[in-house]
Design a protein around this motif. Structure first.
Motif, PDB file in Angstrom:
ATOM      1  N   CYS A  27       0.726  -1.267   0.059  1.00 23.62           N
ATOM      2  CA  CYS A  27      -0.152   0.070  -0.183  1.00 23.62           C
ATOM      3  C   CYS A  27       0.733   1.326  -0.229  1.00 23.62           C
ATOM      4  CB  CYS A  27      -1.037  -0.020   1.041  1.00 23.62           C
ATOM      5  SG  CYS A  27      -0.232   0.228   2.770  1.00 23.62           S
ATOM      6  N   LYS A  28       2.107   1.136   0.172  1.00 25.22           N
ATOM      7  CA  LYS A  28       3.146   2.359   0.104  1.00 25.22           C
ATOM      8  C   LYS A  28       3.061   3.158   1.363  1.00 25.22           C
ATOM      9  CE  LYS A  28       4.352   1.169  -3.818  1.00 25.22           C
ATOM     10  NZ  LYS A  28       4.627  -0.349  -3.817  1.00 25.22           N
ATOM     11  N   ARG A  29       2.245   2.790   2.478  1.00 26.10           N
ATOM     12  CA  ARG A  29       2.478   3.446   3.688  1.00 26.10           C
ATOM     13  C   ARG A  29       3.730   3.434   4.332  1.00 26.10           C
ATOM     14  NH1 ARG A  29      -2.704   0.646   5.870  1.00 26.10           N
ATOM     15  NH2 ARG A  29      -4.375   1.968   5.018  1.00 26.10           N
ATOM     16  N   LEU A  30       4.421   4.447   4.878  1.00 26.99           N
ATOM     17  CA  LEU A  30       5.562   4.294   5.656  1.00 26.99           C
ATOM     18  C   LEU A  30       5.709   3.368   7.011  1.00 26.99           C
ATOM     19  CD1 LEU A  30       6.988   8.029   5.617  1.00 26.99           C
ATOM     20  CD2 LEU A  30       7.655   5.971   4.277  1.00 26.99           C
ATOM     21  N   ILE A  31       6.695   2.533   7.027  1.00 28.12           N
ATOM     22  CA  ILE A  31       6.531   1.452   8.392  1.00 28.12           C
ATOM     23  C   ILE A  31       8.333   1.614   8.733  1.00 28.12           C
ATOM     24  CG2 ILE A  31       4.812   0.085   7.457  1.00 28.12           C
ATOM     25  CD1 ILE A  31       6.795  -1.675   6.220  1.00 28.12           C
ATOM     26  N   PRO A  32       8.055   1.424   9.987  1.00 26.89           N
ATOM     27  CA  PRO A  32       9.674   1.645  10.515  1.00 26.89           C
ATOM     28  C   PRO A  32      10.655   0.380   9.908  1.00 26.89           C
ATOM     29  CG  PRO A  32       8.208   1.452  12.335  1.00 26.89           C
ATOM     30  CD  PRO A  32       7.234   1.443  10.998  1.00 26.89           C
ATOM     31  N   LEU A  33      11.772   0.581   9.641  1.00 27.23           N
ATOM     32  CA  LEU A  33      12.779  -0.543   9.093  1.00 27.23           C
ATOM     33  C   LEU A  33      12.853  -1.431  10.317  1.00 27.23           C
ATOM     34  CD1 LEU A  33      15.577   1.569   7.364  1.00 27.23           C
ATOM     35  CD2 LEU A  33      14.085  -0.152   6.439  1.00 27.23           C
ATOM     36  N   GLY A  34      13.034  -2.755   9.731  1.00 22.22           N
ATOM     37  CA  GLY A  34      13.342  -3.787  10.768  1.00 22.22           C
ATOM     38  C   GLY A  34      12.116  -4.502  11.013  1.00 22.22           C
ATOM     39  N   THR A  35      10.629  -4.054  10.562  1.00 24.87           N
ATOM     40  CA  THR A  35       9.515  -4.710  10.874  1.00 24.87           C
ATOM     41  C   THR A  35       8.912  -5.293   9.797  1.00 24.87           C
ATOM     42  OG1 THR A  35       8.221  -2.701  10.328  1.00 24.87           O
ATOM     43  CG2 THR A  35       9.090  -2.732  12.572  1.00 24.87           C
ATOM     44  N   GLY A  36       9.821  -5.642   8.662  1.00 24.25           N
ATOM     45  CA  GLY A  36       9.139  -6.346   7.778  1.00 24.25           C
ATOM     46  C   GLY A  36       8.909  -5.713   6.523  1.00 24.25           C
ATOM     47  N   THR A  37       8.321  -6.213   5.575  1.00 24.23           N
ATOM     48  CA  THR A  37       8.089  -5.358   4.192  1.00 24.23           C
ATOM     49  C   THR A  37       6.564  -4.998   4.023  1.00 24.23           C
ATOM     50  OG1 THR A  37       7.619  -7.381   2.831  1.00 24.23           O
ATOM     51  CG2 THR A  37       9.947  -6.671   3.081  1.00 24.23           C
ATOM     52  N   ARG A  38       5.820  -5.272   4.842  1.00 25.81           N
ATOM     53  CA  ARG A  38       4.195  -5.022   5.052  1.00 25.81           C
ATOM     54  C   ARG A  38       3.909  -4.109   6.348  1.00 25.81           C
ATOM     55  NH1 ARG A  38       0.983  -9.485   2.221  1.00 25.81           N
ATOM     56  NH2 ARG A  38       2.071  -9.744  -0.015  1.00 25.81           N
ATOM     57  N   CYS A  39       3.116  -3.026   6.059  1.00 25.74           N
ATOM     58  CA  CYS A  39       2.363  -2.578   7.312  1.00 25.74           C
ATOM     59  C   CYS A  39       1.653  -3.507   8.004  1.00 25.74           C
ATOM     60  CB  CYS A  39       1.712  -1.363   6.805  1.00 25.74           C
ATOM     61  SG  CYS A  39       0.219  -1.521   5.786  1.00 25.74           S
ATOM     62  N   PRO A  40       1.151  -3.325   9.088  1.00 24.08           N
ATOM     63  CA  PRO A  40       0.052  -4.374   9.968  1.00 24.08           C
ATOM     64  C   PRO A  40      -1.135  -4.444   9.153  1.00 24.08           C
ATOM     65  CG  PRO A  40       1.017  -2.694  11.277  1.00 24.08           C
ATOM     66  CD  PRO A  40       1.558  -2.216   9.960  1.00 24.08           C
ATOM     67  N   GLY A  41      -1.851  -3.696   8.438  1.00 23.56           N
ATOM     68  CA  GLY A  41      -3.015  -3.911   7.816  1.00 23.56           C
ATOM     69  C   GLY A  41      -2.606  -4.648   6.574  1.00 23.56           C
ATOM     70  N   CYS A  42      -1.580  -4.814   5.924  1.00 26.71           N
ATOM     71  CA  CYS A  42      -1.343  -5.561   4.745  1.00 26.71           C
ATOM     72  C   CYS A  42      -0.733  -7.012   4.952  1.00 26.71           C
ATOM     73  CB  CYS A  42      -0.477  -4.719   3.592  1.00 26.71           C
ATOM     74  SG  CYS A  42      -1.099  -3.479   3.102  1.00 26.71           S
ATOM     75  N   LYS A  43      -0.196  -7.272   6.282  1.00 28.14           N
ATOM     76  CA  LYS A  43       0.230  -8.478   6.548  1.00 28.14           C
ATOM     77  C   LYS A  43      -0.664  -9.769   6.512  1.00 28.14           C
ATOM     78  CE  LYS A  43       4.237  -7.172   9.289  1.00 28.14           C
ATOM     79  NZ  LYS A  43       5.068  -7.146  10.640  1.00 28.14           N
TER      80      LYS A  43
END
Length: 121
Positions: A27-43
């Motif tokens: 979805c291209k939202r910003l997420i902190p580095l080291g938390t994976g490649t997807r935001c919580p809503g897209c995991k």
């Protein structure tokens, strides 16, 4: 603001410290580095499965699997690839057993592709 390329990291100052962010690959939202490649809503949601022994793969199955794979090295479903798994002709979930008469050699793609379907002639 500098241009960001897909997956590139960005630094932002937060409360006097510095955090690095990357964008979610979906979805291209910003997420902190080291938390994976997807935001919580897209995991993808975690699917909790039972252990192999709870699903019915007992020591009898492991013993018979070794016998089946030693006797027939080729997949009985596609006849192209080497057999790496023992396929239940009648699935355990449909009343099948781990006996030798209910097991046949199969390659991984054929066995996993069959899923929970029984044998039909």
């Amino acid at each position: 603001m500098p241009q960001r390329h897909r997956g590139s990291a960005t630094s932002r100052s937060v409360w006097g410290g510095s955090l690095s962010f990357t964008s979610c690959t979906r979805c291209k939202r910003l997420i902190p580095l080291g938390t994976g490649t997807r935001c919580p809503g897209c995991k993808p949601k975690r699917v909790h499965t039972l252990s192999a022994s709870r699903r019915g793969y007992t020591s009898e199955y492991r013993r018979n699997r070794a016998v089946v794979l030693a006797d027939a090295p080729a997949c009985t479903l596609c006849r192209r690839r080497p057999a790496t798994t023992a396929d239940h002709i009648v699935p355990l979930s449909k009343g099948g057993t781990n006996q030798l008469s209910n097991l046949r050699p199969a390659c991984g793609p054929c066995n996993y592709g069959r899923g929970n379907r029984g044998y039909h002639r």
